[in-house]
Write a protein that holds these residues in place. Structure first.
Motif, PDB file in Angstrom:
ATOM      1  N   HIS A  20      -9.410   5.911  -9.895  1.00  0.00           N
ATOM      2  CA  HIS A  20      -9.437   4.566  -9.288  1.00  0.00           C
ATOM      3  C   HIS A  20      -8.465   4.368  -8.137  1.00  0.00           C
ATOM      4  N   PHE A  21      -8.029   5.422  -7.464  1.00  0.00           N
ATOM      5  CA  PHE A  21      -7.017   5.228  -6.416  1.00  0.00           C
ATOM      6  C   PHE A  21      -7.425   4.168  -5.391  1.00  0.00           C
ATOM      7  N   VAL A  79     -10.534  -1.187  -5.705  1.00  0.00           N
ATOM      8  CA  VAL A  79      -9.822  -2.460  -5.752  1.00  0.00           C
ATOM      9  C   VAL A  79     -10.000  -3.144  -7.104  1.00  0.00           C
ATOM     10  N   ALA A 131     -10.096  -1.958 -10.015  1.00  0.00           N
ATOM     11  CA  ALA A 131      -9.278  -1.401 -11.096  1.00  0.00           C
ATOM     12  C   ALA A 131      -7.826  -1.226 -10.670  1.00  0.00           C
ATOM     13  N   GLY A 132      -7.375  -2.000  -9.693  1.00  0.00           N
ATOM     14  CA  GLY A 132      -5.970  -1.958  -9.314  1.00  0.00           C
ATOM     15  C   GLY A 132      -5.652  -1.016  -8.161  1.00  0.00           C
ATOM     16  N   GLY A 133      -6.668  -0.293  -7.650  1.00  0.00           N
ATOM     17  CA  GLY A 133      -6.436   0.603  -6.516  1.00  0.00           C
ATOM     18  C   GLY A 133      -6.327  -0.190  -5.220  1.00  0.00           C
ATOM     19  N   ASP A 134      -6.131   0.519  -4.124  1.00  0.00           N
ATOM     20  CA  ASP A 134      -5.993  -0.182  -2.858  1.00  0.00           C
ATOM     21  C   ASP A 134      -6.533   0.691  -1.730  1.00  0.00           C
ATOM     22  N   VAL A 135      -7.377   0.102  -0.891  1.00  0.00           N
ATOM     23  CA  VAL A 135      -7.992   0.912   0.152  1.00  0.00           C
ATOM     24  C   VAL A 135      -7.046   1.173   1.325  1.00  0.00           C
TER      25      VAL A 135
END
Ligand code: HEA
Ligand code: HEA
Ligand code: CUA
Ligand SMILES: [Cu+2]
Lengths: 626, 204, 259
Positions: free
Chosen positions: A233-234, A237, A239-243
């Motif tokens: 999930h890096f 968004v 799941a807490g990731g960020d693009v």
């Protein structure tokens, strides 16, 4: 005595002709030439893609190619030029020339060198196999998620991108480490760091930049590959990731990378200018320092690619300042070359014409770069054709023109013949005019609001004439490159014999024959000057002349190891001879990456096994030997 | 290759001075790998400080008991590695083998415990749970992979130690492997502080 | 080779390469700071906030205070600053009206604010400036700057529900729309609510373009768009919709009547 030494060296270093030695060679000159040939073929491929792009954009609302095709083409164009052409091409020059310029017999790790080449070749073929099946990467060379996520770009296009660049990164990193250690340890006695040829300085700075920049791209691609292939999930968004994390990681690599690309080209220019100005370079120390400073400051400017992301103003002010600061080393270099030309007695052979063309074009590209550092201006102009214009002025003008200059300059050394001057000048003018005709109008199209990466555009927005000119210019440019290639092929067969030193060069490669013998120098030279060939009359005919038998090392594959700063003699280094293990290791890795791409686990396992076995064989320590 | 009798005196007769190319090569690998780990840890904090809570979701902060056993094992394994390095330099083959064996056993124990920890943790959350899980397993797993590579290297020099390949005339490979092993140990400290301790002691 | 370095040469290198550039750069940085500060805050607090959401490959335009929603057209009052809040529906897009100012990226998981001001009433073209996939090229929009009172009238009309069909053909069109696949994606306020898979069509009849600036909005183009939008805008996310000729003409007539 001297002939016999040369003969003995000939016997120990000569490689038998044939397929076996073709596959197992570790000779830096053969590997260097391979890099040059392979990278140049990728240049032609990338140029062909560019020509198609320009053809599609010659008039508004043309639909010669489907949008999907266009997107794959511009992505592959960028990826090819940046990753498969420029860096490997400059590594090719580095491979061929660094050992010669420092008076060594090979790179520090000859097998690693062969391995780097094979990995580069296989990674390039890996990436290009995507185009054959019509599934090439299609999200641009910086591949922003979430567009590049599994959700929005399903299919293997982007897996080609992540895996291909991870694979290639191994080659670039290994090659850089090799350059650094070679330059640190293998310099001829007396070639202290303050006498290091400027081309070697550039390769050194670039290699360090690779060591510290490449991990960022590697991390980004590992993350994206895990997101896409394993559901991590890096960049998710939800799941807490960020693009935006990707953008930071990409440009922490990407900006240093543009200087990784640019610095060796600068090194080529610094090699050529004094020879054709027929005087010592002015400001050697400043030029060396500028090279290092550019590499260092280059790590502090990445956010200038993200001025429209909505970051805090303070952050942008800082990165704007760094982006402005980086012009100072470039300015110093430009004026040092100009001063050298003015103080000398310049001659305008083709190589020098390309250098002068470079100075003109690069200053223009640099100045538009400085304009971007003014944040509000960048927010207006970013992602428009103005940016496309900037980076072709610095990439083509700042890097490809020096590469062409380097081809004309070193062709006699590498292939033993002179290139045709008339055709050379013709190619220069076609390329120079074609280049400006192609890319200057893009500034205007960008100012008129034309965004980049569009497969078509509406009529009546004022963009038509500029695109028409750009496309016509691209055809002229292509014609110039065809002339260059023709000249190359022609001179390869018909060129006049070059002799050792057709240009009255200053660095050690000119002291040996053209092309140099397998062992480079019959005796490792002892250096007492920054321009050894100009100042030390004994440094002639080094392909057979031996003054100091101690430094002939004719008994085995050997070269001299010296200390890092002063190049005091330290030891005799035993150099490995040909081996298949680099090729087999690279093949094992290729199997791993193909297996990951096709999700064939057995292939991955097999590849790992082959690679590990080959590495163990490679590292086999011979009983008792030193 | 044979060392010819009439080879130049001074360069060959003297014991070789300076560091070997292999030593510098290993430092380059360490530079680039250390950068990779810093990038991963920076990404960890970048994502952490965008999160409303940390760990995300219902995941509790990492369990520390086992880690407090694993950590000393790994860090102390640098001691026998150093011992092996010194032994190789002096030509004490027996001690070299013993040092390498001890290093291997401690490293393997660490990896075993990490595997045991994973079995527990995976029951609570996986890399697919959310970005916390993603980061936890990617970073610790990546380090574990490095320990594994280190173990293979240790085995490799052990193999040649048994064949008597090292002595005064050659100890470079041991030195280089030791360098790598120390690096893998030090990186663990950074991971311990960031991934295991910071969620406890550094409030959101 | 020549001899040592002449004095003038060093003056040239350091003067031209370092001293003069440094002065220029300091000046440029001062300009940067001044302009960046000036541009980050509007001269007056904007009275109006417009939310623009980027979707592949069209723009959702919301007026939260008035409750109006439209697509691919941003209407603003001329002569005053307007706050634009940009969001992303799927991938990253970037909001750019070259004549009115710089870009602002629309990023999933983030909310970005910018402001624009049109000094003169008029129409300004905007286009997506961040590569967003297949139809990034055809993701344009138009800003209409009205005199303030005209704008207020526009906003009131836009906030209202769709007008009822006034002819039998339009009525049939509404029926087809509501019972057909269209209502799965398109909202017509007062008639069907359907989230935002496709542009809000409540006042589609008064819009100038179809498909985010791809073709003019007229009967002919609409008749072509509904069944085979992928021929006009290849790869766009509205599927081809097979309708009988009568149904098609009815739906088109109905949509064009939605002023
Ligand atoms: C060889 C590669 C190369 C080089 C050398 C440079 C050099 C520079 N670049 Fe460029 N750049 C790229 C390759 C390169 N760039 C690429 C590939 C992109 C786009 C990537 C993408 O989006 O796809 C890019 C994009 C890019 C951007 C982002 C634009 C955007 O996307 O919005 C910016 C912003 O600051 C920038 C700045 C600079 C600066 C300040 C320099 C400076 O180093 C230039 C310094 C040189 C000079 C200024 C000329 C010589 C100096 C003098 C004669 C002294 C006097 C001059 C003054 C006082 C001004 N570049
Ligand atoms: C070193 C880097 C480099 C080089 C040399 C070039 C060279 C060229 N580039 Fe490149 N370009 C990039 C790097 C480079 N580019 C990058 C990084 C991007 C961004 C991609 C992205 O957005 O992701 C880009 C994007 C880019 C665009 C924008 C695409 C878009 O945004 O939609 C355009 C458009 O005109 C363009 C044009 C050209 C042209 C005409 C050339 C010419 O100079 C090419 C000249 C070469 C030839 C013409 C070759 C001649 C060959 C033949 C004639 C064939 C013969 C074949 C055989 C004999 C086998 N480039
Ligand atoms: Cu939306 Cu580009
Ligand atoms: Cu940059």
């Amino acid at each position: 005595m001297s002939t016999t030494t040369a003969e003995r060296l000939e016997r120990t270093w000569e490689e038998a002709p044939g397929l076996g030695s073709w596959m197992d060679t570790v000779d830096h000159k053969r590997i260097g030439k391979r890099y040059l040939y392979t990278a140049f073929l990728f240049f032609l491929a990338g140029g062909l893609e560019a020509t198609i792009i320009r053809t599609q954009l010659i008039r508004p609302e043309l639909e010669l190619f489907a949008p999907e095709t266009f997107n794959q083409l511009f992505s592959m164009h960028g990826i090819t030029m940046i990753f498969l052409f420029i860096t490997p091409m400059l590594f090719g020059f580095g491979n061929y020339l660094v050992p010669l310029q420092i008076g060594a017999r090979d790179m520090a790790f000859p097998r690693l060198n062969a391995f780097s080449y094979w990995v580069f070749l296989f990674a390039g073929l890996f990436l290009y196999s995507s185009l054959l099946i019509g599934r090439a990467p299609n999200d641009g060379w910086f591949n922003y998620p979430p567009l590049s996520s599994e959700e929005f770009t399903p299919g293997i296009n982007i897996d080609y991108y992540t895996l291909g660049l991870l694979f290639l990164g191994i080659s670039t990193t290994a090659g850089s480490a090799n350059f650094i250690v070679t330059i640190f340890k293998l310099r001829a006695p007396g070639l202290s760091i303050s006498r290091l040829p400027l081309f070697c300085w550039a390769i050194l700075a670039t290699s360090f930049a690779v060591i510290f920049a490449m991990p960022s791209l590697t991390a980004a691609n590992v993350m994206l590959a895990l997101d896409r292939m394993a559901g991590f999930h890096f960049f998710d968004v939800e799941a807490g990731g960020d693009v935006v994390l990707w953008q930071h990681l990409f440009w922490i690599f990407g900006h240093p990378d543009v200087y990784i690309i640019f610095l060796p080209a600068v090194g080529i220019v610094s090699s050529i200018v004094p020879v054709f100005a027929r005087r010592r370079v002015i400001g050697y120390l400043l030029l060396a320092l500028a090279t290092v400073a550019t590499a260092v400051i280059g790590f502090g400017v990445w956010v200038h690619h993200m001025f429209a992301v909505g970051l805090p103003t303070v952050a942008m002010a800082f990165f704007a300042a760094a982006s402005l600061l980086i012009t100072i080393p470039s300015g110093i270099q430009i004026f040092a070359w100009l001063a050298t030309v003015l103080a000398g007695r310049p001659r305008l052979d083709t190589a020098m014409l390309f250098v002068l063309g470079f100075i003109f074009v690069f200053v223009m590209g640099g100045v538009t770069g400085v304009m971007f550092a003014v944040v509000p201006f960048d927010q207006q102009i970013t992602d428009s054709y103005f940016v496309v214009a900037h980076f072709h002025y610095v990439l083509f003008g700042g890097t490809v023109l020096p590469i062409f200059a380097g081809i004309y300059y070193w062709f006699p050394k590498i292939w033993g013949r002179l290139m045709h001057e008339g055709l050379g000048k013709l190619s220069f003018w076609l390329i120079f005019l074609g280049f400006n005709l192609t890319f200057f109008p893009m500034h205007i199209a960008g100012l008129l609001g034309m965004p980049r990466r569009i497969y078509t555009y509406r009529a009546n927005l004022g963009w038509e004439p500029w695109n028409l000119w750009a496309t016509l210019g691209a055809y002229l440019l292509a014609a110039g490159i065809v002339v260059l290639v023709a000249n190359f092929l022609l001179s390869l067969r018909r060129g006049a014999p070059a002799g050792r030193d057709p240009w009255d060069g200053q660095t050690l490669e000119w002291a040996t024959s053209s092309p140099p013998p397998a062992y480079n120098f019959a005796q490792i030279p002892v250096v007492r000057s920054r321009e050894p060939v100009w100042d030390q009359p004994e440094l002639r005919e080094l392909d057979r002349r031996v003054e100091d038998p101690e430094l002939a090392l004719a008994e085995g594959h050997e070269t001299v190891g010296t200390s890092v700063l002063d190049a005091d003699r330290e030891t005799v280094l035993h150099m490995p001879s040909g081996s298949m293990t680099p090729l087999v290791t690279a093949l094992g890795l290729a199997a791993v990456f193909v297996g990951l791409l096709t999700r064939l686990l057995p292939l991955v396992v097999l590849g790992v096994a082959v690679a590990v076995a080959a590495v163990l064989r490679w590292l086999h320590l011979e009983e008792g030997a030193a | 290759m044979s060392v010819a009798a009439h080879a130049p005196r001074s360069l060959r007769a003297e014991p070789s001075r300076g560091r070997s190319p292999g030593f510098w090569g290993m430092w380059m690998l360490i530079f680039t790998e250390a950068t990779l780990f810093s990038i991963l840890l920076t990404s960890y904090f970048f994502l952490r400080f965008r999160a409303p809570e940390w760990p995300l979701g219902d995941i509790p902060p990492p369990e520390l008991a086992l880690v407090f056993v694993m950590t000393p094992i790994l860090l102390l394994s640098s001691a026998p590695m150093h011992w092996a390095d010194v032994a190789a330099r002096r030509g004490w083959t027996g001690q070299l083998k013993a040092g390498l064996l001890l290093t291997f056993l401690m490293g393997a124990t660490f990896l075993g415990l990490q595997g045991y920890e994973y079995m527990h943790t995976l029951r609570e959350f996986t890399p697919r749970t959310n970005v916390y899980g993603t980061l936890f397993f990617t970073i610790t797993g990546f380090h574990g992979l490095h320990v594994l590579v280190g173990l293979v290297m240790v085995l490799w020099v052990q193999f040649y130690a048994w064949r008597g390949a090292f002595g005064r005339h050659r100890q470079g490979p041991v030195e280089v492997v030791a360098l790598y092993w120390h690096f893998v140990d030090v990186v663990w400290l950074a991971i311990l502080v960031s991934v295991y301790l910071s969620p406890h002691f550094w409030p959101q | 080779g020549g001899s040592r370095e002449p004095r003038w040469a060093m003056t040239l290198v350091l003067g031209g390469g370092a001293v003069v550039p440094f002065a220029v750069l300091v000046a440029l940085w001062a300009v940067t700071l001044r302009d960046a500060a000036a541009l980050s805050e509007p001269p007056a607090r904007p009275a109006l906030t417009v939310e623009v959401v980027g979707w592949r490959w069209w723009w959702e335009v919301r007026y939260p205070d008035a409750g109006a929603v439209t697509a691919n057209e941003v209407h603003i009052p001329a002569g005053v600053p307007v706050r634009i809040r940009v969001l992303a529906g799927d991938v990253i897009h970037s909001f750019w009206v070259p004549e009115l100012g710089g870009k602002m990226d629309m990023i999933p998981g983030r909310v970005n604010d910018m402001w624009i001001q049109a000094d003169e009433p008029g129409v300004y073209r905007g286009q997506c400036a961040e590569y967003c996939g297949l139809q990034h090229a055809n993701m344009a929009f138009f800003v209409f700057a009205h005199p303030p009172d005209e704008f207020d009238r526009w906003l009131a009309a836009e906030a209202a529900d769709a007008r009822a069909p006034s002819t039998a053909l339009e009525a049939r069109g509404q029926e087809v729309f509501v019972n057909g696949p269209c209502a799965g994606c398109h909202t017509i306020r007062g008639v069907v609510e359907a989230g935002n898979l496709g542009p809000d069509l409540t006042h589609f009849g008064s819009r100038r373009w179809i498909g985010a600036g791809t073709v003019r909005n007229n009967l002919q183009n609409l008749l072509a768009w509904i069944p085979r939008s992928d021929e006009i805008k290849p790869g766009n996310l509205m599927p081809p919709i097979p309708l009988s000729t009568e149904d098609l003409e009815a739906v088109a007539a109905y949509l064009l009547s939605l002023e």
